[in-house]
Design a protein around this motif. Structure first.
Motif, PDB file in Angstrom:
ATOM      1  N   GLU A 156       0.819  -1.206   0.000  1.00 50.53           N
ATOM      2  CA  GLU A 156       0.000   0.000   0.000  1.00 50.53           C
ATOM      3  C   GLU A 156       0.856   1.261   0.000  1.00 50.53           C
ATOM      4  N   GLN A 157       2.028   1.146   0.535  1.00 52.21           N
ATOM      5  CA  GLN A 157       2.945   2.275   0.683  1.00 52.21           C
ATOM      6  C   GLN A 157       4.350   1.747   0.394  1.00 52.21           C
ATOM      7  N   PHE A 158       5.137   2.520  -0.350  1.00 49.59           N
ATOM      8  CA  PHE A 158       6.483   2.081  -0.713  1.00 49.59           C
ATOM      9  C   PHE A 158       7.525   2.782   0.152  1.00 49.59           C
ATOM     10  N   LEU A 159       8.501   2.013   0.612  1.00 47.04           N
ATOM     11  CA  LEU A 159       9.529   2.536   1.510  1.00 47.04           C
ATOM     12  C   LEU A 159      10.300   3.681   0.869  1.00 47.04           C
ATOM     13  N   ASP A 160      10.664   3.554  -0.407  1.00 51.26           N
ATOM     14  CA  ASP A 160      11.428   4.628  -1.041  1.00 51.26           C
ATOM     15  C   ASP A 160      10.629   5.931  -1.086  1.00 51.26           C
ATOM     16  N   GLU A 161       9.318   5.851  -1.268  1.00 50.90           N
ATOM     17  CA  GLU A 161       8.496   7.062  -1.279  1.00 50.90           C
ATOM     18  C   GLU A 161       8.460   7.721   0.096  1.00 50.90           C
ATOM     19  N   VAL A 162       8.350   6.928   1.141  1.00 54.05           N
ATOM     20  CA  VAL A 162       8.344   7.452   2.507  1.00 54.05           C
ATOM     21  C   VAL A 162       9.683   8.113   2.819  1.00 54.05           C
ATOM     22  N   ILE A 163      10.764   7.434   2.515  1.00 55.19           N
ATOM     23  CA  ILE A 163      12.107   7.968   2.786  1.00 55.19           C
ATOM     24  C   ILE A 163      12.348   9.241   1.988  1.00 55.19           C
ATOM     25  N   ASN A 164      12.004   9.241   0.710  1.00 52.17           N
ATOM     26  CA  ASN A 164      12.247  10.409  -0.133  1.00 52.17           C
ATOM     27  C   ASN A 164      11.401  11.612   0.267  1.00 52.17           C
ATOM     28  N   LYS A 165      10.285  11.408   0.948  1.00 54.79           N
ATOM     29  CA  LYS A 165       9.489  12.529   1.471  1.00 54.79           C
ATOM     30  C   LYS A 165      10.150  13.139   2.705  1.00 54.79           C
ATOM     31  N   ILE A 166      10.825  12.317   3.487  1.00 57.78           N
ATOM     32  CA  ILE A 166      11.461  12.771   4.721  1.00 57.78           C
ATOM     33  C   ILE A 166      12.810  13.441   4.452  1.00 57.78           C
ATOM     34  N   LEU A 167      13.596  12.914   3.526  1.00 53.74           N
ATOM     35  CA  LEU A 167      14.975  13.350   3.318  1.00 53.74           C
ATOM     36  C   LEU A 167      15.170  14.842   3.052  1.00 53.74           C
ATOM     37  N   PRO A 168      14.325  15.506   2.285  1.00 52.79           N
ATOM     38  CA  PRO A 168      14.569  16.931   2.037  1.00 52.79           C
ATOM     39  C   PRO A 168      14.589  17.797   3.304  1.00 52.79           C
ATOM     40  N   SER A 169      13.964  17.350   4.370  1.00 54.04           N
ATOM     41  CA  SER A 169      13.902  18.163   5.593  1.00 54.04           C
ATOM     42  C   SER A 169      14.935  17.750   6.639  1.00 54.04           C
ATOM     43  N   THR A 170      15.934  16.946   6.249  1.00 57.09           N
ATOM     44  CA  THR A 170      16.930  16.486   7.207  1.00 57.09           C
ATOM     45  C   THR A 170      18.344  16.830   6.758  1.00 57.09           C
ATOM     46  N   ASP A 171      19.247  16.914   7.732  1.00 60.43           N
ATOM     47  CA  ASP A 171      20.677  17.102   7.443  1.00 60.43           C
ATOM     48  C   ASP A 171      21.461  15.821   7.697  1.00 60.43           C
ATOM     49  N   ASN A 172      20.953  14.991   8.605  1.00 66.16           N
ATOM     50  CA  ASN A 172      21.614  13.744   8.987  1.00 66.16           C
ATOM     51  C   ASN A 172      20.639  12.588   8.800  1.00 66.16           C
ATOM     52  N   VAL A 173      21.161  11.474   8.328  1.00 71.06           N
ATOM     53  CA  VAL A 173      20.324  10.309   8.082  1.00 71.06           C
ATOM     54  C   VAL A 173      21.025   9.076   8.640  1.00 71.06           C
ATOM     55  N   SER A 174      20.285   8.276   9.405  1.00 69.72           N
ATOM     56  CA  SER A 174      20.816   7.020   9.927  1.00 69.72           C
ATOM     57  C   SER A 174      19.856   5.903   9.552  1.00 69.72           C
ATOM     58  N   PHE A 175      20.406   4.852   8.984  1.00 65.90           N
ATOM     59  CA  PHE A 175      19.614   3.680   8.614  1.00 65.90           C
ATOM     60  C   PHE A 175      20.135   2.484   9.388  1.00 65.90           C
ATOM     61  N   LEU A 176      19.245   1.672   9.889  1.00 68.05           N
ATOM     62  CA  LEU A 176      19.570   0.395  10.507  1.00 68.05           C
ATOM     63  C   LEU A 176      18.811  -0.647   9.705  1.00 68.05           C
ATOM     64  N   VAL A 177      19.535  -1.449   8.957  1.00 70.09           N
ATOM     65  CA  VAL A 177      18.896  -2.406   8.047  1.00 70.09           C
ATOM     66  C   VAL A 177      19.519  -3.790   8.215  1.00 70.09           C
ATOM     67  N   GLY A 178      18.730  -4.804   7.919  1.00 69.72           N
ATOM     68  CA  GLY A 178      19.232  -6.171   7.949  1.00 69.72           C
ATOM     69  C   GLY A 178      19.968  -6.520   6.674  1.00 69.72           C
ATOM     70  N   PHE A 179      19.479  -5.993   5.558  1.00 69.41           N
ATOM     71  CA  PHE A 179      20.050  -6.277   4.245  1.00 69.41           C
ATOM     72  C   PHE A 179      20.173  -4.970   3.481  1.00 69.41           C
ATOM     73  N   PHE A 180      21.205  -4.839   2.659  1.00 70.76           N
ATOM     74  CA  PHE A 180      21.409  -3.599   1.908  1.00 70.76           C
ATOM     75  C   PHE A 180      21.842  -3.948   0.497  1.00 70.76           C
ATOM     76  N   TYR A 181      21.041  -3.515  -0.471  1.00 72.97           N
ATOM     77  CA  TYR A 181      21.322  -3.821  -1.865  1.00 72.97           C
ATOM     78  C   TYR A 181      21.311  -2.552  -2.700  1.00 72.97           C
ATOM     79  N   PHE A 182      22.148  -2.536  -3.739  1.00 69.68           N
ATOM     80  CA  PHE A 182      22.276  -1.369  -4.599  1.00 69.68           C
ATOM     81  C   PHE A 182      20.955  -0.994  -5.239  1.00 69.68           C
ATOM     82  N   SER A 183      20.125  -1.949  -5.577  1.00 69.99           N
ATOM     83  CA  SER A 183      18.833  -1.654  -6.211  1.00 69.99           C
ATOM     84  C   SER A 183      17.970  -0.765  -5.322  1.00 69.99           C
TER      85      SER A 183
END
Length: 74
Positions: free
Chosen positions: A11-38
């Motif tokens: 119903e909601q895509f993670l990249d859309e949520v993240i990309n809405k938040i990013l313009p209003s931040t200076d620092n970003v921290s991600f905690l992920v189990g898996f990380f892929y270039f795609s």
């Protein structure tokens, strides 16, 4: 206490949520189990000029691992 939002990319895509938040931040921290270039390709443009920290738990794509070594050697 309310339940945290779970984003399942149905119903909601993670990249859309993240990309809405990013313009209003200076620092970003991600905690992920898996990380892929795609997945990184979906958000990288909004990470320019930001302090980024990524903690990866279980698995990292070889391409990303190689980039990490290139950056840490410079």
């Amino acid at each position: 206490m309310s339940s945290p939002n779970v984003i399942t990319n149905r119903e909601q895509f993670l990249d859309e949520v993240i990309n809405k938040i990013l313009p209003s931040t200076d620092n970003v921290s991600f905690l992920v189990g898996f990380f892929y270039f795609s997945g990184f390709q979906q958000i990288y443009k909004n990470l320019i000029d930001k302090k980024v920290r990524i903690l990866i738990g279980m698995d990292i794509e070889q391409t990303i691992r190689d980039l990490n070594f290139k950056f840490s050697d410079s």
